[in-house]
Design an enzyme around this catalytic site. Structure first.
Site, PDB file in Angstrom:
ATOM      1  N   GLU A   1     -13.886 -14.398   9.667  1.00  0.00           N
ATOM      2  CA  GLU A   1     -13.831 -13.826   8.319  1.00  0.00           C
ATOM      3  C   GLU A   1     -13.520 -14.885   7.250  1.00  0.00           C
ATOM      4  O   GLU A   1     -12.361 -15.198   6.998  1.00  0.00           O
ATOM      5  CB  GLU A   1     -12.766 -12.717   8.245  1.00  0.00           C
ATOM      6  CG  GLU A   1     -12.685 -12.090   6.849  1.00  0.00           C
ATOM      7  CD  GLU A   1     -11.650 -10.980   6.701  1.00  0.00           C
ATOM      8  OE1 GLU A   1     -10.886 -10.730   7.644  1.00  0.00           O
ATOM      9  OE2 GLU A   1     -11.619 -10.373   5.623  1.00  0.00           O
TER      10      GLU A   1
ATOM     11  N   ARG B   1       0.852  -1.208   0.000  1.00  0.00           N
ATOM     12  CA  ARG B   1       0.000   0.000   0.000  1.00  0.00           C
ATOM     13  C   ARG B   1       0.887   1.258   0.000  1.00  0.00           C
ATOM     14  O   ARG B   1       0.603   2.234  -0.692  1.00  0.00           O
ATOM     15  CB  ARG B   1      -0.916   0.027   1.219  1.00  0.00           C
ATOM     16  CG  ARG B   1      -1.792  -1.181   1.384  1.00  0.00           C
ATOM     17  CD  ARG B   1      -3.138  -1.049   0.675  1.00  0.00           C
ATOM     18  NE  ARG B   1      -3.970  -2.175   1.022  1.00  0.00           N
ATOM     19  CZ  ARG B   1      -3.989  -3.351   0.373  1.00  0.00           C
ATOM     20  NH1 ARG B   1      -3.243  -3.537  -0.697  1.00  0.00           N
ATOM     21  NH2 ARG B   1      -4.777  -4.331   0.789  1.00  0.00           N
TER      22      ARG B   1
ATOM     23  N   LYS C   1      -5.761  -8.420  14.680  1.00  0.00           N
ATOM     24  CA  LYS C   1      -5.683  -9.535  13.723  1.00  0.00           C
ATOM     25  C   LYS C   1      -4.762 -10.586  14.323  1.00  0.00           C
ATOM     26  O   LYS C   1      -3.623 -10.286  14.669  1.00  0.00           O
ATOM     27  CB  LYS C   1      -5.095  -9.012  12.415  1.00  0.00           C
ATOM     28  CG  LYS C   1      -4.602 -10.050  11.433  1.00  0.00           C
ATOM     29  CD  LYS C   1      -3.686  -9.333  10.426  1.00  0.00           C
ATOM     30  CE  LYS C   1      -3.013 -10.289   9.492  1.00  0.00           C
ATOM     31  NZ  LYS C   1      -3.916 -10.718   8.419  1.00  0.00           N
TER      32      LYS C   1
ATOM     33  N   GLY D   1     -12.814  -6.035   0.111  1.00  0.00           N
ATOM     34  CA  GLY D   1     -12.309  -7.030  -0.824  1.00  0.00           C
ATOM     35  C   GLY D   1     -11.943  -6.590  -2.231  1.00  0.00           C
ATOM     36  O   GLY D   1     -11.939  -7.414  -3.126  1.00  0.00           O
TER      37      GLY D   1
ATOM     38  N   LYS E   1     -17.649 -11.628   9.304  1.00  0.00           N
ATOM     39  CA  LYS E   1     -17.118 -10.676   8.321  1.00  0.00           C
ATOM     40  C   LYS E   1     -17.019 -11.382   6.965  1.00  0.00           C
ATOM     41  O   LYS E   1     -15.976 -11.973   6.647  1.00  0.00           O
ATOM     42  CB  LYS E   1     -15.748 -10.170   8.790  1.00  0.00           C
ATOM     43  CG  LYS E   1     -15.065  -9.252   7.798  1.00  0.00           C
ATOM     44  CD  LYS E   1     -13.879  -8.535   8.421  1.00  0.00           C
ATOM     45  CE  LYS E   1     -13.136  -7.730   7.363  1.00  0.00           C
ATOM     46  NZ  LYS E   1     -12.172  -6.795   7.913  1.00  0.00           N
TER      47      LYS E   1
HETATM   48  P1  13P Z   1     -10.613  -4.989   2.751  1.00  0.00           P
HETATM   49  O1  13P Z   1     -11.873  -4.271   3.163  1.00  0.00           O
HETATM   50  O2  13P Z   1      -9.595  -4.115   2.141  1.00  0.00           O
HETATM   51  O3  13P Z   1     -10.931  -6.249   1.975  1.00  0.00           O
HETATM   52  O4  13P Z   1      -9.921  -5.479   4.101  1.00  0.00           O
HETATM   53  C1  13P Z   1     -10.681  -6.038   5.085  1.00  0.00           C
HETATM   54  C2  13P Z   1      -9.878  -6.997   5.843  1.00  0.00           C
HETATM   55  O5  13P Z   1      -9.715  -6.867   7.032  1.00  0.00           O
HETATM   56  C3  13P Z   1      -9.295  -8.146   5.145  1.00  0.00           C
HETATM   57  O6  13P Z   1      -8.881  -9.096   6.091  1.00  0.00           O
END
Ligand code: 13P
Length: 337
Positions: free
Chosen positions: A178, A34, A98, A263, A220
């Site tokens: 997720e 990024r 995370k 995403g 998620k």
């Molecule tokens: P994005 O919304 O950029 O997909 O990222 C969300 C995310 O936490 C991916 O694990």
């Protein structure tokens, strides 16, 4: 405090009908990519400075209820010496973490992927809790091809998510589960719907098997979308309708909130689709946990320059505010001006 009370309090702080979650948990490799897009070197100080700018955007807590951080950020401080998780919570934004350790190929299932990080998770969670994290996130990834995900891919990934979630709840940490079906490919929307339904059903079967309390977790998922290179793209109404159809078939109403990932949807597309989803009745809160779709304009406004911090924060606040309107089904594209 009892672990279930701690999780109930966390859910209460995270879930309401106007706010969403900011995903700012890019791993070292992802944040370097990024930053490379804006010609900024990924040094510890640059990462700290950028994430400090995001978390201290004044008023962000009006639109954002939680932030997912990367391990490194949990231990970083702002210029005045306050820990960044505290900076977030001062604005009413719950800090989360995370906890997965990235992805690899799944042996025995060519084309499928699997996430690492269960070994030592209990010890790491205790450390993260001590640093202020109250919820966690774990991502499994499902590429779509003619052959993927395989039956083994579905069950192995579901098992990882369920073991992670059960471990979090045993320690009083709210798990965000997720399962991300990727947008890469030229498949049609119907194929994404079919795969997402199979993924969610396998995940909820595993969660039940592992005794995960559905009231004390968040989901998620991806939205149901055609592949990025599919010639037939879909409008927001169709995306919302197909996404809700799959969710209704697969996600128990006991789950308090569904927080979509972005995403690879563009920022405006992600807001428009969330708005369409919130035009329909649903048994869950339909919210967001966007990374790129919330951060992209802010990152490009910042460009690594301290004098751009204000512009960066304004860009983040704009996306956060518009997504908060979308949460309520009150967004209109004219508001982008
Ligand atoms: P994005 O919304 O950029 O997909 O990222 C969300 C995310 O936490 C991916 O694990």
């Amino acid at each position: 405090m009892r672990t279930s009370q701690a999780m109930q309090d966390c859910i209460q702080d995270l879930v309401d009908d106007t706010r969403g979650i900011l995903a700012a948990d890019e791993s070292s490799g992802t944040i370097a990519k990024r930053f490379a897009d804006i010609q900024v070197e990924s040094t510890e100080e640059n990462r700290r400075g950028y994430r400090d700018a995001l978390l201290s955007a004044s008023g962000l807590g009006e639109y954002i209820s939680g932030v997912i951080l990367f391990e490194e950020t949990l231990g970083q401080h702002n210029a005045e010496g306050a820990p960044l998780p505290e900076v977030a919570w001062k604005q009413g934004i719950v800090p989360g973490i995370k906890v997965d350790k990235g992805l690899g190929d799944l042996p025995g299932a060519p084309g499928d992927r699997i996430t690492f990080g269960l070994d030592g998770l209990a010890e790491r969670l205790e450390g993260y809790k001590a640093q202020g994290a109250r919820f966690a996130k774990w991502r499994e990834v499902y590429p779509i091809t003619a052959h993927n995900p395989t039956a083994l891919g579905l069950s192995a990934n579901a098992e990882m998510l369920a073991r992670y979630a059960a471990q979090c709840q045993a320690l009083g940490v709210v798990p965000i589960v997720e399962p991300e079906v990727l947008m890469d490919g030229d498949h049609h929307l119907a194929r994404c719907a079919e795969v997402t339904e199979a993924v969610l059903q396998s995940v909820f079967a595993a969660l039940r098997q592992h005794g995960v309390v559905l009231e004390l977790m968040l989901l998620k998922p991806n939205m149901v979308l055609p592949g990025k290179s599919c010639p037939v793209q879909a409008g927001a109404e169709e995306v919302a309708e197909q996404t809700l159809r799959v969710l209704r078939r697969s996600v128990p109403a006991a789950v308090p909130s569904i927080n979509f990932l972005s995403g690879g949807m563009g920022p405006e597309e992600a807001t428009l689709n969330l708005n369409a989803l919130n035009q329909q009745p649903a048994p869950w809160q339909l919210s967001l946990s966007y990374g790129r779709a919330l951060q992209q304009p802010a990152l490009h406004a910042w460009r690594g320059q301290p004098e751009n911090v204000d512009a960066c924060q304004q860009a983040l606040l704009k996306r956060a505010r518009l997504n908060s309107l979308a949460r309520q089904g009150k967004y209109r594209p004219e508001l982008e001006e």
